[in-house]
Design an enzyme around this catalytic site. Structure first.
Site, PDB file in Angstrom:
ATOM      1  N   LYS A 177     -12.531  -0.498   6.053  1.00 33.70           N
ATOM      2  CA  LYS A 177     -12.713  -1.409   4.919  1.00 33.70           C
ATOM      3  C   LYS A 177     -13.823  -2.420   5.191  1.00 33.70           C
ATOM      4  O   LYS A 177     -14.702  -2.626   4.359  1.00 33.70           O
ATOM      5  CB  LYS A 177     -11.407  -2.162   4.635  1.00 33.70           C
ATOM      6  N   ASP A 195      -1.179  -5.892   9.618  1.00 34.38           N
ATOM      7  CA  ASP A 195      -2.281  -5.007   9.277  1.00 34.38           C
ATOM      8  C   ASP A 195      -3.397  -5.902   8.762  1.00 34.38           C
ATOM      9  O   ASP A 195      -3.292  -6.461   7.667  1.00 34.38           O
ATOM     10  CB  ASP A 195      -1.812  -4.002   8.208  1.00 34.38           C
ATOM     11  N   TYR A 221       0.832  -1.203   0.000  1.00 34.78           N
ATOM     12  CA  TYR A 221       0.000   0.000   0.000  1.00 34.78           C
ATOM     13  C   TYR A 221       0.875   1.265   0.000  1.00 34.78           C
ATOM     14  O   TYR A 221       1.710   1.432   0.893  1.00 34.78           O
ATOM     15  CB  TYR A 221      -0.897  -0.050   1.241  1.00 34.78           C
ATOM     16  N   ILE A 245      -6.664  -5.023   8.254  1.00 35.94           N
ATOM     17  CA  ILE A 245      -7.859  -4.217   8.023  1.00 35.94           C
ATOM     18  C   ILE A 245      -8.819  -4.777   6.991  1.00 35.94           C
ATOM     19  O   ILE A 245      -9.955  -4.346   6.901  1.00 35.94           O
ATOM     20  CB  ILE A 245      -7.552  -2.745   7.671  1.00 35.94           C
TER      21      ILE A 245
END
Lengths: 487, 471
Positions: A278, A238, A153, A240
């Protein structure tokens, strides 16, 4: 201009005047193109369709229905069982207890209740953006580094590095093995850092991955945990996109690994970053979470959370909503189903015109393989092709280079931030583009052959149907829009 | 294993005796019905006086909290809105409110406003924008303890105090400014600017035009920034009237000048509207580069769109803002007078204040010795015997012992009067005899016996105090 620049550098900090914010990345150029000419079915049907925004817009109907039926989630419902004043005054960085419980509950249910989360380890942050920066501040000093598998990302360049002074070292992943993280690539990256005298403090993974849309299998997670344990570095996960996995039971969280294999690593090295942006589709509400198994990190991150607490108005609403287990379970199920359906629709339609993508079953996007459309396998060619996707096909997709992908030709395409009708328009645009390109190539080749015939009178060239097929085949090297552009 | 920011903090840890007051309150909080002998919290600068006015507005405008606009749901729009430029309608409403607070003598451009999660985030962000690690900001003492965290912790910046003295009511003087600057030079620190809180926390006074002139001249000649934390601007309840740095720029014809590019304001709705939980802060700057950089940094602490929407509706209601501001001021003034008079009756004076949610109280005459040790002893008596949690001046970096910040707006009037009675009994008992304090044995990990300014005051790092509540 020069004087002004000099003045700025004198009066402002280095951080304020460098590029660390990362907005000069091509990831954002597409956004700018979209902002300048946004698609709208009635008002601007030839505008740019936004496919560069990883948002989950598929389940708002469920949420809005819940909101309507639960006025007590608003801080000013007449039938409130609490005090508006209490909520408005509450600025304790521990967060509302009911908020922490609800988040812990939700995180657990997203993981099929296979693992429990302790509300006392829930630390708030200003979105996952704030969470990542805070974790970096807690775990690393200026000049130290985190290993990050590529592609990753683009926001990490800002979140982890900008104000913290921390470095990111890529762990190169390759299409040849579906971009999986290997022990070899980890060791490579770790050693490179060592050679450059950079101290590695941790490994950051995104699971499920952005931009790949894949998630880590159990064995790989165990390998990563063992690796970080052996090197005595942190493992930041992470998660998410945890709620976007098509088959929820397939997803393995790092939380499950350390429960099932408690001796695999020192759990004080494990930290999870989470958010509602998300899974729930709430990026505007800025609900970021740090969940650490390290007591000191929980303590200090909590103090740092003062810089990005969640509004208690939002904490209250989220607490109400996510404590409703019936709603939560149904939401998770529906969201997964709708996302999978969207994903399949896109990948199936695009496969029909010979466009492939990395096999995936999570995320709000897929990783599209456009390598054969590049004039040459370089990042310059990728950028050129990307600009034509925006300007000619009028789709904003994200080029792999902006995700630090080591191979040119891959693009992230988001599919959950639009309605069904727009999906069809986007698919049609891609399909027409591919077919037009092929027709043009056919024509070009036919013309070239005709010319050749004139020049080479002795040669007898006949177009066979097989040759026609060659030309029309998506595998033909002539199928490059660059030739079209040159014409 | 962990960063220095984590481990250094532990070295200074929560062993400070200052924490004991907070812990004592939490263990034994006053309640007029359930625990009338408990400790009354007077260390929390909260504005609880006007919730009824807010409540009424909310009751009459349910759409604002119900995700509706003109009866239509705007939930999805808000849930998806993460643009760091912020909701324009909110920014417009906020700048109008800021202007109204300043008597409409100045106007603000919403494009120069950067929204942040509270003033805590605004202050940190501004420092990140204008100072490099190791650079310094001059801050007049006494100052809000949270600045040690907000301005220094993650930024790596330093604070050099501008010592203000009771001899002239703690006003900023030219010599104090020069001294601070020299001190910074001696320590090899590059001074990037001055940060003032106006109206002041903990003094409860607004800066006068002489002080403002001094500051402007100083930053002009020294080419540095001026950050004006104006979070208490809406709490000015009596004269002299509040002068914002924005007004100074206007009056000196400096709008659009080079100097104006180095003047920045921090605002918040935590004090004026009493909404600290909603995390509504902002930076206002006429410097495009600062606005641009700060906007990008605000990604680390945006205001929830749900809250932006609520406040945009509320602050766009001109009738509401006008009546709220005037009624809130009136109530603050009344409370302030109640506290001042109550203390006066027992011979305790306050610095003459015109703003804030607290008074700066002079208890020097009650010290057993005119030292910070004496101040700590008195403070412990007040916490454990009088059972009032107030803030000792040393925690605010005051250079003279014996001053305390006492909050008056975070409790009912009854409670305030009851607190005054306790003070009365205490003072009367003190003047009768010199009995040893009856407070419990306290566990101290550091025994501070120094008579000079305690070093730990200036080596405070961020989490020395649970300062979020202190503000």
């Amino acid at each position: 201009m020069e004087v002004a620049l000099n003045n700025n550098h004198k009066f402002l900090s280095k951080i304020a005047t460098n590029d660390g914010h990362g907005e000069n990345s091509p990831y954002f150029d597409g956004w700018k193109a979209y902002d300048a000419n946004p698609y709208h079915p009635q008002n601007n049907p030839s505008g740019v369709i936004q496919m560069g925004l990883a948002e989950n817009q598929l389940c708002f109907d469920l949420i809005e229905k819940w909101i309507k039926n639960h006025p007590e989630a608003s801080i000013c419902a007449p039938q409130r069982g609490f005090d508006f004043k209490e909520i408005a005054l509450f600025q304790d960085y521990h967060g509302l207890p009911q908020f922490r419980s609800a988040i812990a509950n939700f995180m657990s249910r997203v993981r099929g209740s296979r693992v429990k989360f302790d509300p006392n380890r829930i630390v708030m942050s200003g979105g996952a953006t704030g969470a990542h920066e805070t974790v970096a501040f807690c775990l690393a000093n200026r000049g130290e580094a985190f290993l990050v598998p590529t592609p990753y990302y683009p926001g990490f360049d800002r979140d982890l590095k900008w104000r913290t002074g921390v470095e990111l070292i890529p762990v190169v992943c390759e299409s040849a093995n579906k971009f999986k993280v290997t022990l070899e690539s980890l060791e490579d990256a770790y050693n490179k850092a060592k050679q450059s005298n950079i101290k590695v403090k941790g490994l950051l993974i995104t699971n499920p991955s952005n931009p790949l849309g894949t998630f880590f299998d159990k064995e790989t997670l165990k390998t990563l945990a063992a690796f970080t344990n052996e090197k005595n570095i942190h493992l930041i996960c992470d998660e998410i996109y945890a709620g976007t996995v098509t088959n929820g039971n397939d997803f393995v969280s790092i939380a499950e690994i350390i429960e099932e294999f408690p001796t695999i690593c020192d759990r004080s090295l494990i930290h999870i970053v989470y958010s509602l942006s998300k899974d729930m589709g709430f990026p505007g509400f800025r609900v970021g979470i740090i969940y650490s198994y390290n007591d000191t990190v929980v303590n200090i991150a909590r103090k740092m959370s003062s810089f990005g607490l969640v509004s208690t108005q939002t904490q209250h609403m989220v607490a109400s909503m996510l404590s409703d287990n019936d709603f939560v379970d149904n939401f998770i199920y529906e969201s997964r189903t709708r996302l999978a359906h969207r994903h399949d629709m896109f990948t199936r339609e695009l496969a029909q015109v010979g466009i492939g993508s990395l096999e995936s079953n999570a995320g709000l996007f897929f990783w599209m393989d456009l390598r054969r459309f590049l004039k040459e396998p370089t990042f310059e060619a990728e950028m050129t092709f990307w600009r034509s996707i925006i300007n000619e096909i009028k789709l904003n997709v994200s080029p792999g280079s902006s995700f630090h992908c080591h191979e040119p030709g891959w693009f992230r395409v988001c599919f959950a931030n639009m309605d069904d009708a727009t999906v069809m328009v986007a698919i049609e645009r891609i399909k027409s583009f591919v077919l037009e390109t092929r027709m043009l190539e056919m024509k070009t080749k036919a013309m070239a052959k005709t010319k050749k015939q004139c020049w080479q009178n002795n040669l007898q060239l006949k177009l066979s149907s097989r040759r026609l097929e060659d030309i029309m085949s998506p595998h033909s090297p002539l199928n490059s829009p660059m030739l079209r552009a040159q014409n | 294993m962990l960063s220095k920011k984590v481990t250094d903090c532990n070295a200074h840890g929560q062993d400070s005796s200052y924490f004991l007051g907070w812990q004592a309150y939490e263990k034994n909080p006053y309640d007029d019905v359930h625990n009338p002998n408990g400790i009354i919290q007077m260390g929390l600068a909260e504005n609880q006086l006007s919730f009824d006015i807010l409540q009424t507005w909310l009751d009459n405008n349910p759409d604002a909290t119900g995700f509706k606009k003109n009866g239509q749901s705007v939930f999805k729009e808000l849930a998806l809105f993460q643009d760091y430029h912020g909701l324009l309608s909110f920014k417009k409403a906020l700048v109008n409110f800021m202007s109204e607070i300043r008597g409409n003598s100045v106007t603000f451009d919403p494009n120069n406003l950067v929204l942040t999660a509270g003033a805590t985030s605004a202050n940190e962000t501004l420092i990140f924008c204008v100072a490099n690690p190791g650079d310094a900001f001059l801050v007049p003492t006494p100052y809000y303890p949270g600045f040690d965290r907000d301005l220094k912790w993650r930024t790596g910046a330093e604070i050099v105090p501008i010592h203000c003295s009771s001899s002239n009511s703690f006003r900023i003087t030219k010599s104090a400014l020069e001294d601070a600057y020299q001190q910074a030079q001696k320590q090899d620190l590059k001074v990037k600017g001055i940060l003032i809180t106006n109206p002041s926390n903990p003094l409860g006074t607004s800066l006068n035009s002489h002080e403002l002139d001094l500051l402007f001249n100083f930053i002009s000649t020294k080419n540095m920034h001026l950050i004006s934390d104006e979070v208490y601007s809406g709490t000015v309840f009596s004269s002299p009237s509040f002068i914002s740095v924005m007004e100074v720029l206007k009056n000196k014809n400096l709008i659009n000048s080079e100097v104006s590019k180095r003047v920045h304001i921090v605002c918040s709705l935590s004090k004026d509207l009493g909404l600290p939980g909603f995390r509504i802060g902002a930076i206002y700057s006429c410097n495009e580069e600062v606005v641009s950089a700060a906007t990008k940094m605000s990604s680390f602490g945006l205001i929830s769109s749900q809250t932006q929407y609520l406040l945009s509706e509320m602050l766009s209601d001109g009738k509401f803002t006008k009546s709220y501001l005037s009624e809130n001021r009136r109530r603050l003034k009344h409370r302030h007078e109640t506290l001042v008079k109550g203390l006066q009756k027992v011979g305790i004076r306050c610095l003459k204040g015109n703003a804030g949610l607290y008074c700066w109280v002079d208890m020097r005459h009650l010290l057993s010795s005119k030292t910070f040790q004496g101040e700590m002893e008195l403070w412990k008596k007040i916490v454990y015997d009088v059972r009032l949690n107030i803030s000792p001046g040393s925690s605010c970096h005051c250079s003279e012992p014996g001053w305390f910040r006492v909050c008056f707006a975070n409790m009912s009037e009854q409670t305030l009067l009851f607190a005054m009675q306790r003070v009365k009994s205490f003072v009367e008992s003190m003047s009768k005899k010199n009995s040893p304090p009856r407070h419990e044995h306290l566990r101290l990990s550091h025994a501070r016996r120094t008579k000079s300014l305690p070093k730990w005051v200036f080596s405070l790092t961020s989490n020395q105090l649970e300062v979020g509540d202190l503000r």
